[in-house]
Design a protein around this motif. Structure first.
Motif, PDB file in Angstrom:
ATOM      1  N   ASP A  88      19.790 -21.536   6.856  1.00  0.00           N
ATOM      2  CA  ASP A  88      20.688 -22.315   5.996  1.00  0.00           C
ATOM      3  C   ASP A  88      19.900 -23.501   5.426  1.00  0.00           C
ATOM      4  O   ASP A  88      18.687 -23.620   5.634  1.00  0.00           O
ATOM      5  CB  ASP A  88      21.967 -22.732   6.736  1.00  0.00           C
ATOM      6  N   ASP A  89      20.570 -24.372   4.700  1.00  0.00           N
ATOM      7  CA  ASP A  89      19.851 -25.462   4.029  1.00  0.00           C
ATOM      8  C   ASP A  89      19.367 -26.538   4.991  1.00  0.00           C
ATOM      9  O   ASP A  89      18.582 -27.409   4.616  1.00  0.00           O
ATOM     10  CB  ASP A  89      20.736 -26.098   2.948  1.00  0.00           C
ATOM     11  N   ASP A  90      19.831 -26.479   6.249  1.00  0.00           N
ATOM     12  CA  ASP A  90      19.371 -27.435   7.263  1.00  0.00           C
ATOM     13  C   ASP A  90      18.233 -26.854   8.106  1.00  0.00           C
ATOM     14  O   ASP A  90      17.814 -27.456   9.098  1.00  0.00           O
ATOM     15  CB  ASP A  90      20.530 -27.835   8.196  1.00  0.00           C
ATOM     16  N   ARG A 111      36.044 -26.623  -1.873  1.00  0.00           N
ATOM     17  CA  ARG A 111      34.746 -25.955  -1.908  1.00  0.00           C
ATOM     18  C   ARG A 111      33.918 -26.441  -3.092  1.00  0.00           C
ATOM     19  O   ARG A 111      34.448 -26.835  -4.125  1.00  0.00           O
ATOM     20  CB  ARG A 111      34.925 -24.436  -1.984  1.00  0.00           C
ATOM     21  N   ARG A 112      32.615 -26.413  -2.895  1.00  0.00           N
ATOM     22  CA  ARG A 112      31.690 -26.748  -3.982  1.00  0.00           C
ATOM     23  C   ARG A 112      30.941 -25.486  -4.370  1.00  0.00           C
ATOM     24  O   ARG A 112      30.604 -24.674  -3.524  1.00  0.00           O
ATOM     25  CB  ARG A 112      30.652 -27.773  -3.504  1.00  0.00           C
ATOM     26  N   ASP A 134      29.458 -23.225  -1.417  1.00  0.00           N
ATOM     27  CA  ASP A 134      28.464 -23.791  -0.490  1.00  0.00           C
ATOM     28  C   ASP A 134      28.807 -23.513   0.971  1.00  0.00           C
ATOM     29  O   ASP A 134      28.101 -23.919   1.877  1.00  0.00           O
ATOM     30  CB  ASP A 134      28.302 -25.296  -0.720  1.00  0.00           C
ATOM     31  N   ARG A 135      29.920 -22.803   1.203  1.00  0.00           N
ATOM     32  CA  ARG A 135      30.328 -22.489   2.573  1.00  0.00           C
ATOM     33  C   ARG A 135      30.975 -21.108   2.575  1.00  0.00           C
ATOM     34  O   ARG A 135      31.619 -20.702   1.609  1.00  0.00           O
ATOM     35  CB  ARG A 135      31.334 -23.543   3.064  1.00  0.00           C
ATOM     36  N   GLU A 151      29.827 -18.286  10.450  1.00  0.00           N
ATOM     37  CA  GLU A 151      30.024 -19.323   9.426  1.00  0.00           C
ATOM     38  C   GLU A 151      28.678 -19.711   8.854  1.00  0.00           C
ATOM     39  O   GLU A 151      27.686 -19.795   9.580  1.00  0.00           O
ATOM     40  CB  GLU A 151      30.678 -20.567  10.044  1.00  0.00           C
ATOM     41  N   THR A 153      26.567 -22.212   5.680  1.00  0.00           N
ATOM     42  CA  THR A 153      26.547 -23.189   4.588  1.00  0.00           C
ATOM     43  C   THR A 153      25.280 -22.960   3.764  1.00  0.00           C
ATOM     44  O   THR A 153      24.326 -22.330   4.226  1.00  0.00           O
ATOM     45  CB  THR A 153      26.544 -24.637   5.123  1.00  0.00           C
ATOM     46  N   GLY A 154      25.306 -23.484   2.537  1.00  0.00           N
ATOM     47  CA  GLY A 154      24.114 -23.441   1.696  1.00  0.00           C
ATOM     48  C   GLY A 154      23.583 -22.034   1.484  1.00  0.00           C
ATOM     49  O   GLY A 154      24.331 -21.114   1.129  1.00  0.00           O
ATOM     50  N   ALA A 157      25.350 -19.256   3.392  1.00  0.00           N
ATOM     51  CA  ALA A 157      26.645 -18.923   2.777  1.00  0.00           C
ATOM     52  C   ALA A 157      26.433 -17.985   1.591  1.00  0.00           C
ATOM     53  O   ALA A 157      27.182 -17.015   1.398  1.00  0.00           O
ATOM     54  CB  ALA A 157      27.370 -20.194   2.338  1.00  0.00           C
TER      55      ALA A 157
END
Length: 208
Positions: A88-90, A111-112, A134-135, A151, A153-154, A157
């Motif tokens: 993910d982005d992290d 949501r974005r 983004d999720r 689940e 993100t980024g 997702a």
């Protein structure tokens, strides 16, 4: 924060390649235009050694092709199943498989959309910007038929949404304008030989 999640659960350590890949054999990856990629997949109803072997093959095939995810119809099997090994982005790594996945509907207000580059192993060599939430939350089963929730993100997702699209008979080109789609197909034509040469070299490296 754990650095690896396997089947949606944190683990202390994990090898560079999922253990399934050591049992797998490389399968041919289908390409855009082949019928199996453009029609919805059937639900998996039989859980057993054949399904486990397909998952093993899909992991190895994904690694050979340097992908972050791979759907069953990308190896010519019209079943609702995908595998993934995706950050993910992290920088957290997510590894696993999902059978009969369903994406949870997200509240549009919360949501974005991220408009970032996306590629596909069935459109070899092409990269295009595709808007994705983004999720993502995906519910499904594991190869034993047990429920799993994952689940992301980024970028992860994006992977979950991209692979679920495949199982619905949709490739990411279907989300592009006509002009962008033509651009992506042109990129794929230009880079195809280079991509296949790398895959061939990876087969040697991973089976050696």
């Amino acid at each position: 924060m754990p650095s690896v999640f396997v089947q949606g659960k944190p683990v202390d350590s994990y090898p560079p390649l999922a253990p399934e890949a050591r049992r797998g054999r490389v399968r041919r990856i289908t390409e855009v235009g082949e019928e199996v990629l453009h029609k919805p997949c059937r639900d998996v109803t039989e859980f057993g050694p054949d399904l486990a072997a397909l998952i093993d093959d899909m992991f190895l095939t994904m690694y050979v092709a340097e992908g972050a995810g791979l759907a069953a119809n990308q190896v010519g099997v019209g079943l609702r199943l995908f595998v993934y090994d995706c950050p993910d982005d992290d920088g957290v790594r997510h590894v696993g498989h999902l059978v009969n996945p369903v994406l949870e509907p997200l509240d549009p207000a919360g949501r974005r959309l991220l408009d970032e580059q996306e590629g596909c192993l069935s459109v070899p060599g092409a990269m295009m910007a595709v808007p994705r939430p983004d999720r993502a939350v995906a519910h499904g089963l594991d190869k034993h038929g047990e429920p799993v929730t994952v689940e992301g993100t980024g970028y992860f997702a994006r992977c979950l949404a991209h692979e679920t699209d495949h199982l619905d008979g949709q490739v990411y080109l279907d989300r592009l304008s006509r002009r962008d789609r033509a651009d992506a197909l042109r990129q794929a034509a230009d880079r195809r030989e280079e991509v296949f040469a790398r895959r061939a070299a990876n087969v040697e490296a991973l089976s050696g």
